[in-house]
Design an enzyme around this catalytic site. Structure first.
Site, mmCIF file in Angstrom:
data_model
loop_
_atom_site.group_PDB
_atom_site.id
_atom_site.type_symbol
_atom_site.label_atom_id
_atom_site.label_comp_id
_atom_site.label_asym_id
_atom_site.label_seq_id
_atom_site.Cartn_x
_atom_site.Cartn_y
_atom_site.Cartn_z
ATOM 1 N N THR A 40 0.548 -1.085 -0.043
ATOM 2 C CA THR A 40 0.139 -0.051 -0.028
ATOM 3 C C THR A 40 1.167 1.151 0.150
ATOM 4 O OG1 THR A 40 -1.484 -0.746 1.448
ATOM 5 C CG2 THR A 40 -1.723 1.649 1.463
ATOM 6 N N ASP A 56 -4.416 4.629 -1.663
ATOM 7 C CA ASP A 56 -4.364 4.376 -2.564
ATOM 8 C C ASP A 56 -5.795 3.028 -2.710
ATOM 9 O OD1 ASP A 56 -2.629 1.118 -3.316
ATOM 10 O OD2 ASP A 56 -2.999 2.226 -1.674
ATOM 11 N N ARG A 58 -5.355 -0.777 -3.980
ATOM 12 C CA ARG A 58 -5.192 -1.771 -5.003
ATOM 13 C C ARG A 58 -4.641 -2.718 -3.461
ATOM 14 N NH1 ARG A 58 -0.057 -2.823 -8.624
ATOM 15 N NH2 ARG A 58 -1.582 -2.344 -10.670
ATOM 16 N N LYS A 72 -9.100 1.389 1.596
ATOM 17 C CA LYS A 72 -8.321 1.625 2.830
ATOM 18 C C LYS A 72 -8.749 2.822 4.054
ATOM 19 C CE LYS A 72 -5.138 -0.547 0.125
ATOM 20 N NZ LYS A 72 -4.075 -0.516 -1.348
ATOM 21 N N GLY A 86 -0.588 -3.714 5.590
ATOM 22 C CA GLY A 86 -0.522 -4.424 5.670
ATOM 23 C C GLY A 86 -1.676 -5.810 5.638
ATOM 24 N N SER A 168 3.882 -0.126 1.420
ATOM 25 C CA SER A 168 5.404 -0.435 0.214
ATOM 26 C C SER A 168 5.385 1.205 -0.401
ATOM 27 C CB SER A 168 5.005 -1.651 -0.485
ATOM 28 O OG SER A 168 3.780 -0.962 -0.451
ATOM 29 N N ASP A 205 5.922 2.092 -6.867
ATOM 30 C CA ASP A 205 5.451 0.888 -5.886
ATOM 31 C C ASP A 205 4.788 -0.348 -7.028
ATOM 32 O OD1 ASP A 205 3.762 0.308 -3.244
ATOM 33 O OD2 ASP A 205 6.075 -0.794 -3.674
ATOM 34 N N SER A 208 1.390 -0.951 -4.535
ATOM 35 C CA SER A 208 0.097 0.123 -5.275
ATOM 36 C C SER A 208 -0.186 0.448 -6.539
ATOM 37 C CB SER A 208 1.342 1.131 -4.357
ATOM 38 O OG SER A 208 1.694 1.375 -2.812
#
Lengths: 273, 232
Positions: A40, A56, A58, A72, A86, A168, A205, A208
């Site tokens: 994330t 984000d 995903r 999220k 996580g 991440s 990243d 994400s």
């Protein structure tokens, strides 16, 4: 007959009794269950009137995108929201649980919830499970004492910060915050900085992606901007989009209603006991 | 072949340099690196020059094990010397140096004895700008902006957003300083003593070291646990 082992009181935390058996099964070839992670980018920042949270959308299951548009930013209280990174189940469960506890606390005290209350409930729970509940959270809200922004790590430690990123994509987002954040941002400047930071996570990243969710919390007012920005639209090669091809020409149409197989008798015999 | 030969393989790095960031700009290449050499978690050396000119057309920046970098400089010295001895009016450009280093790194990796570095090679030859990277396992590519180590995570998002083809020298330096500042804040092995080097058709210049201004005056930093007693 020794009953002392069976009489031990239940301890807190997870029960790891089955770990050895699971390891043995894995060695024999059993594939372990995969789980949904929100690899994330989540961010939060304090601006002049309150707090802005961003995330984000995903959710990944290993290398596959399991959910292209998940949520999220979780609701904790009318004036407090929490972003979670996580393991998806852990972030959902922990935020739901603390949200209920806050509601009960509000009934008990008759006051608006404070961000430190949510913070303490969350860090107590996570520390109790010694990091096995893998939830990394960005908690933000505005209460009577002012705007607050905290990060909570899976092992239970917390930080109190003016701007924070987790997940991440946190390095990509933090590089944007470190170069562009200043104090006393207006609402629009704050939202555009949060959007830029989340986009840095989305495009740099792999964990994400998809869309940007934003939540603006000010004193007495909150705005949940779901899919505020959609920088990854579905594109078709054909500029007209996709249309189903028409193969057969319709010459005539005749509609026959299907007859009912069962006749319903009003006021029929009562069913047998 | 026995345990004697085994103990001569590189297993882990000892004295390491942190990230290098480089961009193409209007007249050539700009490269930045700090001057620190860490020995594990201590900052042992604070004046290591990690940006070196190679021949007439190339600039080399390295992160990772410093002793392996010095070895690479000796290889390149030999390469440039042999090239000059031909005395044929040709000289090795950045593409050739990059190719040579890729072969060296990849072959060492195949022998399980890598040179523990991530190298940035930049230069201008015959008006053509070139910027490439090769790392210890032999991965190589060239791009408009490159970074090594943590710079990939912290500097490249900024560069992807803000780089354009027509940066002037001042704009390029400002962009590199922005990246190095974020690295200074967020990389534990970074040091506030930065060197910038530029290479253009005219030649190479490695500028003297300077330090970046950092900002710590956020009101939230003054009393971080004000709202949450017991945390920090």
């Amino acid at each position: 007959m020794s009953k002392s082992v069976l009489d031990l009181p239940p301890k807190g935390g997870f029960n790891f009794d089955l770990c050895r058996r699971n390891d043995m099964l894995e060695k024999k070839g059993l594939k372990p269950q995969s789980f949904l992670k929100t690899g994330t980018t989540i961010v939060g920042l304090i601006f002049q009137d309150g707090v802005i949270l961003g995330a984000d959308t995903r959710a990944t299951e290993g290398p596959i995108v399991a959910d292209k548009n998940c949520e999220k930013i979780h609701y904790m209280a009318p004036n407090i929201y929490c972003c979670g990174a996580g393991t998806a189940a852990d972030t959902e469960a922990v935020t739901d649980m603390v949200s209920s506890q806050l509601q009960l606390h509000r009934y008990h005290t008759g006051r608006e919830s404070r961000v430190v209350t949510a913070l303490t409930l969350l860090k107590k729970h996570l520390f109790n499970y010694q990091g096995y509940v893998q939830a990394a959270l960005v908690l933000g809200g505005v209460d009577v004492t002012g705007p607050h922004l905290h990060t909570i790590y899976p092992h239970g430690s917390t930080d109190s910060l003016p701007y924070a990123t987790m997940g991440s994509g946190s390095l990509a987002a933090m590089s944007l915050f470190e170069s562009k954040y200043k104090e006393g941002l207006t609402r629009d400047e704050g939202i555009s900085l949060v959007v830029e930071a989340i986009c840095a996570g989305i495009f740099n990243d792999l964990g994400s992606g998809s869309n940007v969710d934003v939540c603006v919390i000010t004193k007495g007012h909150k705005e949940y901007l779901r899919n505020h920005l959609q920088p990854n639209p579905r594109t078709y090669v054909n500029p007209k989009g996709f249309t189903f091809p028409k193969k057969t020409e319709v010459l005539s149409t005749k509609i026959t209603p299907l007859k009912e197989a069962v006749e319903v008798i009003e006021g029929g015999d009562a069913m047998e006991e | 072949m026995g345990s004697g030969a085994d103990s001569e393989r590189t297993l882990y790095p000892y004295v390491t340099g942190s990230s290098v960031v480089a961009i193409k700009y209007k007249d050539g290449i700009l490269m930045a690196a700090d001057m620190g050499g860490s020995y594990g978690s201590t900052l042992r050396y604070k004046s290591i020059e990690r940006l070196k000119p190679i021949g007439k057309h190339t600039l080399l920046g390295a992160s990772g094990e410093i002793s392996d970098f010095q070895e690479i400089l000796r290889f390149l010295d030999e390469l440039i010397l042999n090239d000059n001895m031909w005395d044929d009016g040709n000289s090795l450009g950045p593409k050739e140096v990059h190719n040579y280093l890729t072969r060296v790194m990849y072959n060492r990796r195949n022998k399980f004895n890598p040179l523990w570095n991530s190298l940035v090679i930049g230069g201008v030859k015959n008006g053509q700008k070139y910027l490439g990277m090769v790392n210890m396992i032999g991965i190589n590519f060239n791009d408009n902006h490159v970074a090594t180590g943590l710079g990939n995570h912290l500097a490249r998002p900024i560069l992807r957003d803000e780089w354009n083809e027509n940066l002037t020298f001042e704009e390029g330096v400002k962009l590199l300083e922005k990246c190095m500042r974020v690295l200074l804040y967020r990389d534990r092995s970074a040091v506030n003593k930065i060197q910038i080097a530029k290479i253009t058709e005219e030649g190479t210049t490695v500028f003297p070291p300077f330090s970046l201004k950092t900002y710590w005056e956020f009101s939230a930093f003054k009393n971080p646990a004000a709202s949450a007693v017991g945390s920090w």
